[in-house]
Design an enzyme around this catalytic site. Structure first.
Site, mmCIF file in Angstrom:
data_model
loop_
_atom_site.group_PDB
_atom_site.id
_atom_site.type_symbol
_atom_site.label_atom_id
_atom_site.label_comp_id
_atom_site.label_asym_id
_atom_site.label_seq_id
_atom_site.Cartn_x
_atom_site.Cartn_y
_atom_site.Cartn_z
ATOM 1 N N PRO A 185 -60.683 21.110 -31.682
ATOM 2 C CA PRO A 185 -60.562 19.918 -32.525
ATOM 3 C C PRO A 185 -59.298 19.134 -32.219
ATOM 4 C CG PRO A 185 -60.067 21.891 -33.790
ATOM 5 C CD PRO A 185 -60.579 22.350 -32.467
ATOM 6 N N SER A 206 -39.475 43.094 -59.134
ATOM 7 C CA SER A 206 -40.222 43.243 -57.869
ATOM 8 C C SER A 206 -41.613 42.625 -58.010
ATOM 9 C CB SER A 206 -40.313 44.706 -57.441
ATOM 10 O OG SER A 206 -40.781 45.539 -58.473
ATOM 11 N N LEU A 259 -42.445 42.482 -65.993
ATOM 12 C CA LEU A 259 -41.798 41.210 -66.287
ATOM 13 C C LEU A 259 -40.387 41.408 -66.839
ATOM 14 C CD1 LEU A 259 -44.799 39.434 -68.039
ATOM 15 C CD2 LEU A 259 -43.849 38.841 -65.796
#
Length: 639
Positions: free
Chosen positions: A116, A550, A477
């Site tokens: 292409p 992490s 978290l």
């Protein structure tokens, strides 16, 4: 006398056998057509298929019908439709994907890739060029040398294609003007020298009209060169050149059909091999002698580049998939750190420091890419400003960076050996191919730094402490309770006379990782460093506790891969975002919501929860003390 027009069955059979034998022993040339959008690449390939009689009658009838339906400004056949197979390609009159076609002449067989022209499909063009011996770079005679002409020329040179044909197409639309043709060739020659292309073959053609495709055209009597097909039939292919290089064969598999036969199978990447040759197996360095070279049908006197064979050795030495068998007195290099050019092929940008699978010949290793030294300004290659500062690589970007693997690999510079110098990068989570690269050389520091063996090993360190080393990796978290629970677990282990050490995310950022921010790349480097520290502590026999967000699965898997089986324990502190945000002990969520804290996990930076954690604790249902006791019970026994 027998009329030669009327042949007996025997003569016909002889003719067929001779034709099949001739066809079987034809050489194969792989080439690509590339250039800017609407330069006529698909039309040229369609013309080659048509002129070489590689179209069946039903295909020709369908092509004529499609040409009338699509509408091609009065021409009877739109040859591009033979190649443009996707509906979107036919509707837009462009090529999107790489289309491969086969055709042959009396002298040679061909596989051609129609690449292409759009910039957004650069990765597709790289795929097509990676196995090509020759590139036909088309230029619309009306438009001259364009940006994409330069881009594709540079990529062809970068990928090691040394046979380049500059086909100035659509000459019929400029009335075969020699002056215009000469000006285009002169402009391209100046550019080509600037990027290192030493030579190329230029020719004026018309894919639509057939000028200079299979025969010299009376419309360009001023052109004294060969037509395109004749040039393709005569050009030297890479396999012939590769046969002159030192012998190398990456081992694909160990061929052991019975107890009396053991051989090593693979594709000969370069050179030649015979029975009696002295060889060296890398990376181990073990040497032996070739006992026999076996192919389908029996033993061979010799095998050369491009042949798939099985090699049997005189000695029972260790050799397996991923090893490379090479000539003993001129082996390839072995290293774990390199400089490389990388073409990025994924929608998601390169994350420096992240672990990717690297496939190089038959070797698969884990590799990380450093922050690029620079990105190549493909639109201005060879001119001022052709190197751009870059912290990552986006889709279709090309850059130079250092690559580090988790163990030494056998390689040669890509310029010397495509098979042992070209590699791909694969995302460990999605298994998508995200990049392709060409190795330049190994870094000098890789040759000067050696692993120093020590007298006391990790088992003796652990025995002295009367425990099994582990890395307890707490992830979740911010505000989920990782540090609190990890502290409770360490207290419990301490009460059990276990030797531990707690690595906390905030504490580490005060020292070892004080230079890192909170971008994705910095978070990855943060975890990489912690993983290395945790591994050293586990080698010392300790039970290591780490409390880090992490956020990415790939980096947690990277640390797991650093350690022996069973030593890495992923502990998911499962706390819903709304609960963690409600706690907001450090006030970080509030700052993030106000836009004062960028790249905060859970707000404007993603968190990828573990898919199969070793242990899960829910801090909504458990107190920190209960969670700690549950974790200790799950990791027992500790001896």
């Amino acid at each position: 006398m027998t009329d030669p027009i009327y042949k007996t069955d025997a003569l016909i059979a002889d003719d067929i056998e001779a034709y099949l034998d001739q066809h079987q022993h034809k050489t194969m040339l792989r080439f690509i057509t590339c250039g800017s959008v609407d330069d006529g690449k698909s039309t040229l390939i369609g013309r080659l298929l048509y002129d070489s009689k590689m179209i069946f009658e039903d295909q020709l009838a369908a092509l004529e019908n499609d040409s009338k339906r699509v509408g091609t400004q009065g021409q009877e056949i739109d040859f591009a439709l033979l190649v443009d197979g996707l509906a979107a390609e036919r509707e837009q009159g462009i090529t999107i994907d790489v289309a491969y076609r086969f055709f042959s002449t009396e002298k040679r067989k061909f596989i051609v890739a129609d690449c292409p022209g759009h910039e957004q499909y650069t990765r597709n063009m790289v795929t097509g060029a990676s196995t090509a011996d020759l590139a036909v770079i088309l230029i619309d005679a009306r438009k001259g040398v364009l940006v994409q002409t330069r881009r594709h020329s540079y990529l062809c040179h970068l990928l090691g294609i040394r046979n380049i044909v500059l086909a100035v197409n659509k000459m019929d639309l400029i009335d075969y003007d020699q002056a215009r043709y000469d000006a285009i060739v002169a402009e391209y020659e100046t550019f080509a020298k600037g990027i290192g292309i030493e030579s190329f073959t230029a020719m004026p053609i018309s894919g639509f009209k057939g000028d200079n495709i299979t025969a010299n055209s009376p419309n360009t009597r001023w052109y004294e060169g060969a037509p395109l097909v004749q040039h393709l039939e005569a050009v030297e292919i890479n396999a012939a050149h590769d046969a002159e290089k030192p012998f190398r064969m990456p081992v694909q598999w160990v061929n052991r059909p019975n107890l009396d036969f053991r051989g090593f199978s693979g594709l000969v990447a370069s050179g030649t091999v015979r029975a009696g040759d002295s060889i060296r197996v890398l990376p181990s360095g073990h040497t032996s002698t070739v006992k026999s070279v076996v192919a389908y049908g029996g033993d061979l006197d010799m095998a050369q580049a491009g042949q798939s064979v099985t090699i049997c050795l005189e000695d029972e030495i260790d050799c397996s998939r991923g090893n490379v068998i090479a000539v003993a007195d001129a082996p390839p290099e072995v290293s774990d750190q390199f400089e490389a050019t990388i073409v990025w092929m994924d929608e998601e940008a390169l994350l420096p420091g992240r672990g990717y699978w690297m496939k190089l010949a038959s070797q698969t290793v884990s590799a990380t890419v450093a922050e690029p030294k620079y990105e190549i300004n493909i639109n201005n290659v060879g001119g001022p400003g052709d190197h751009l500062a870059a912290k990552t690589l986006e889709l279709n970007s090309i850059g130079v960076a250092e690559v580090t693997t988790d163990r030494p690999v056998v390689f040669e510079p890509y310029a010397d050996n495509r098979a042992l110098g070209g590699f791909i990068l694969i995302d460990k989570i999605t298994n998508r191919t995200v990049g392709a690269g060409m190795l330049h050389f190994s870094l000098r520091r890789a040759q000067n730094v050696h692993w120093q063996a020590t007298s006391i090993d990790r088992d003796e360190h652990a025995n002295l402490k009367n425990q099994k080393p582990k890395v307890l990796w707490f992830t979740g978290l911010s505000g989920s309770g990782k540090s609190t629970i990890a502290n409770e677990v360490e207290l419990a282990l301490n009460a059990m006379n276990r030797h531990t050490f707690l690595l906390d995310g905030d504490n580490i950022r005060h020292g070892l990782n004080k230079d890192l921010g909170f971008t994705d790349a910095d978070r990855i480097e943060n975890i990489r460093r912690i993983g290395e520290v945790a591994k050293l502590m586990a080698d010392a026999g300790l039970i290591v506790l780490t409390a880090f967000i992490s956020p990415f699965r790939a980096e947690r898997q990277m640390v797991r891969d650093m350690l022996p089986e069973g030593e890495f324990v992923e502990i998911f502190v499962d706390t819903p975002l709304e609960v963690a945000e409600a706690r907001d002990v450090k006030g970080l969520y509030k700052k993030a919501r106000e836009g004062k804290l960028k790249n905060f996990t859970g707000i404007d930076s993603p968190y990828e929860p573990p898919e199969r954690p070793d242990i899960t604790v829910n801090t909504v249902e458990m107190t920190p003390s209960e969670a700690a006791q549950y974790i200790v019970s799950k990791i027992a026994p500790l001896k």
